[in-house]
Design a protein around this motif. Sequence first.
Motif, PDB file in Angstrom:
ATOM      1  N   HIS A  83      26.805  60.194  32.947  1.00 52.21           N
ATOM      2  CA  HIS A  83      27.257  59.369  32.039  1.00 52.21           C
ATOM      3  C   HIS A  83      28.638  59.111  32.973  1.00 52.21           C
ATOM      4  CE1 HIS A  83      25.037  59.209  28.726  1.00 52.21           C
ATOM      5  NE2 HIS A  83      25.456  60.531  28.099  1.00 52.21           N
ATOM      6  N   PHE A 136      42.017  47.351  22.952  1.00 50.66           N
ATOM      7  CA  PHE A 136      40.963  46.440  23.416  1.00 50.66           C
ATOM      8  C   PHE A 136      41.746  45.424  24.415  1.00 50.66           C
ATOM      9  CE2 PHE A 136      39.228  48.198  19.656  1.00 50.66           C
ATOM     10  CZ  PHE A 136      38.253  48.857  20.086  1.00 50.66           C
ATOM     11  N   ALA A 161      36.235  59.330  27.704  1.00 50.57           N
ATOM     12  CA  ALA A 161      35.829  60.530  28.038  1.00 50.57           C
ATOM     13  C   ALA A 161      34.382  60.411  27.820  1.00 50.57           C
ATOM     14  CB  ALA A 161      36.378  61.491  27.126  1.00 50.57           C
ATOM     15  N   ASN A 162      33.721  61.315  27.947  1.00 51.01           N
ATOM     16  CA  ASN A 162      32.109  61.168  27.418  1.00 51.01           C
ATOM     17  C   ASN A 162      31.628  62.778  27.115  1.00 51.01           C
ATOM     18  OD1 ASN A 162      31.569  62.803  29.798  1.00 51.01           O
ATOM     19  ND2 ASN A 162      30.770  60.908  30.821  1.00 51.01           N
TER      20      ASN A 162
ATOM     21  N   PHE B 106      31.339  57.629  14.232  1.00 51.96           N
ATOM     22  CA  PHE B 106      31.937  58.516  15.310  1.00 51.96           C
ATOM     23  C   PHE B 106      31.394  59.979  14.799  1.00 51.96           C
ATOM     24  CE2 PHE B 106      35.065  61.566  16.842  1.00 51.96           C
ATOM     25  CZ  PHE B 106      35.217  61.228  17.830  1.00 51.96           C
ATOM     26  N   LYS B 125      27.143  61.460  23.601  1.00 46.74           N
ATOM     27  CA  LYS B 125      28.217  61.623  24.434  1.00 46.74           C
ATOM     28  C   LYS B 125      28.900  60.413  24.869  1.00 46.74           C
ATOM     29  CE  LYS B 125      27.461  65.886  26.849  1.00 46.74           C
ATOM     30  NZ  LYS B 125      27.327  66.533  28.071  1.00 46.74           N
ATOM     31  N   LYS B 126      28.212  59.425  25.105  1.00 48.94           N
ATOM     32  CA  LYS B 126      28.676  58.283  25.967  1.00 48.94           C
ATOM     33  C   LYS B 126      29.264  57.400  24.565  1.00 48.94           C
ATOM     34  CE  LYS B 126      27.859  54.660  29.108  1.00 48.94           C
ATOM     35  NZ  LYS B 126      28.915  55.027  30.049  1.00 48.94           N
ATOM     36  N   PHE B 127      28.430  57.334  23.601  1.00 52.21           N
ATOM     37  CA  PHE B 127      28.788  56.623  22.379  1.00 52.21           C
ATOM     38  C   PHE B 127      30.051  56.978  21.852  1.00 52.21           C
ATOM     39  CE2 PHE B 127      24.362  54.600  20.976  1.00 52.21           C
ATOM     40  CZ  PHE B 127      24.191  54.294  22.228  1.00 52.21           C
ATOM     41  N   LYS B 128      30.301  58.411  21.547  1.00 52.61           N
ATOM     42  CA  LYS B 128      31.580  58.857  20.852  1.00 52.61           C
ATOM     43  C   LYS B 128      32.591  58.616  21.822  1.00 52.61           C
ATOM     44  CE  LYS B 128      32.815  62.988  20.015  1.00 52.61           C
ATOM     45  NZ  LYS B 128      32.963  64.597  19.946  1.00 52.61           N
ATOM     46  N   GLY B 129      32.673  58.405  23.074  1.00 58.06           N
ATOM     47  CA  GLY B 129      33.615  58.204  23.986  1.00 58.06           C
ATOM     48  C   GLY B 129      34.168  56.937  23.810  1.00 58.06           C
ATOM     49  N   GLU B 130      33.274  56.002  23.609  1.00 53.09           N
ATOM     50  CA  GLU B 130      33.659  54.553  23.193  1.00 53.09           C
ATOM     51  C   GLU B 130      34.027  54.398  21.714  1.00 53.09           C
ATOM     52  OE1 GLU B 130      30.121  52.977  26.597  1.00 53.09           O
ATOM     53  OE2 GLU B 130      29.898  52.033  24.486  1.00 53.09           O
ATOM     54  N   LYS B 132      35.652  56.069  19.890  1.00 51.36           N
ATOM     55  CA  LYS B 132      37.004  56.608  19.953  1.00 51.36           C
ATOM     56  C   LYS B 132      37.999  55.387  19.535  1.00 51.36           C
ATOM     57  CE  LYS B 132      39.839  59.806  19.291  1.00 51.36           C
ATOM     58  NZ  LYS B 132      39.743  60.980  18.523  1.00 51.36           N
ATOM     59  N   TYR B 133      37.440  54.446  20.394  1.00 46.01           N
ATOM     60  CA  TYR B 133      38.764  53.627  20.586  1.00 46.01           C
ATOM     61  C   TYR B 133      38.502  52.422  19.251  1.00 46.01           C
ATOM     62  CZ  TYR B 133      40.416  54.367  25.209  1.00 46.01           C
ATOM     63  OH  TYR B 133      40.843  55.141  25.917  1.00 46.01           O
ATOM     64  N   HIS B 134      37.051  52.491  18.679  1.00 41.46           N
ATOM     65  CA  HIS B 134      37.171  51.773  17.465  1.00 41.46           C
ATOM     66  C   HIS B 134      37.688  52.377  16.251  1.00 41.46           C
ATOM     67  CE1 HIS B 134      33.036  49.652  18.816  1.00 41.46           C
ATOM     68  NE2 HIS B 134      33.927  50.137  19.862  1.00 41.46           N
ATOM     69  N   MET B 136      40.217  54.407  16.622  1.00 48.57           N
ATOM     70  CA  MET B 136      41.609  54.315  16.936  1.00 48.57           C
ATOM     71  C   MET B 136      42.418  53.144  16.386  1.00 48.57           C
ATOM     72  SD  MET B 136      43.221  54.945  20.644  1.00 48.57           S
ATOM     73  CE  MET B 136      42.380  56.303  20.989  1.00 48.57           C
TER      74      MET B 136
END
Lengths: 163, 250
Positions: A83, A136, A161-162, B106, B125-130, B132-134, B136
């Motif tokens: 990732h 954003f 982060a991932n 999340f 893992k990847k989705f969670k990182g992204e 996070k901004y939603h 927030m």
Amino acid sequence: MLLERVNEVLSTIYDPEIPALSVIDLGMITAVVPNGDDSVVVHMIPTYAACPATSFIQKMIKEQLQEKLTDVHCEVVVDTDIHWNTNRISELGKQRLKEAGIAPPPKVTSEVDREMLLGIPCPRCGGVNTFLQIPFGYTLCRAIHFCKDCNQSFEQFKPVAND
Amino acid sequence: MKQGTINFIFKTADDSFIFGHRNSEWTGLGPFIEEDIAFASMAQDKIGHAWVLYKMLNEHAGLDDAEKLAFYRDINDFRCAHLLELPNGEYDFSLVRHFLFDEAEFLRYDLLLNSSFAPLAHMAKKFKGELKYHTMHAESFLIQLGQGNADSNTRMQKALEAAFPYALGLFESYEGENEVIADAVFPGEEILKNKWLERIAPIIEQANLKMPDLSTQPVFGGRQKQHTEHFAPMMHEMREVSSTDPNATW
């Protein structure tokens, strides 16, 4: 030798959404695997799961390699095991972002939190009297901040982060 | 892949896909330009997540490719929760819905980190990182408007009351859930719901809002492929291009 030639080409292939950064600067290349002297497989990863440029960049890398290394057979595959995260951006990449007016992401050690997006140094005046306007920006990878020292908004390559 | 897992991935993908479309409807209509950008960006992420999940069904369960599952599947086969298919309404409703859904999303991916189904654990893992901004984004506006003035607080409270029964519907059980839990693919909707309630309560309090009555009857049906009157017209609109020219490329 072949590796160096491939890397040289890769460092001139820029992200269509952030033309200041090459695919190497961004950390999108996970491996370059030569097979003898005349064949190579380049492994790459997308930045965001929804990055609309992934297949475009994949095609661009293949075309550029094919054009510049006419004696080499090149394949480009998307690596699904690794990732991307913003720690993969090189120091040179961070420098280039700053020069392009985009604040580089801070290093992420665990989960991203709101604190990490406060007081980001303004890429224009260097002031830290800044706040996050919105998480954003004009592309998925950017956030918009405002600098109270120079009274202007600026973009940041936001930390991701991932794990 | 067992049918329960297929059902689980379908409903999760459908939620993202449908909500992605609703988010995209804010493009050009947001209360200010940054909100336009935020909802459009989140739409892109959601549709990207749906795409990855549909692709997983294609690669691991031998179903149609992602494009076909999204644009050509019988609309009576969709399992999204009613919360996500409701029209955007006013900005207050959209914001509260985004808050309630994304906090659950999340946590869903946080639980999926330990999934016995490796492709889900990997993507989580990847989705969670992204995501996070939603969350927030949702939290910062929920708190600002909740703490704003009497008018904004009243509107947020009203939106919260309206969205809450639908949000509880996110955790509706689906066919094969017992199997999914027994196989440790996902610990279950009930566990997710409890984690979600624990997570949203202090944020709602910080926003000077009142937690809605927890004994409210949830709006179920989505996971059983039953939908509101708003669903079919939305799907029709989403599929207008693909149904006009099934071989179009862009």
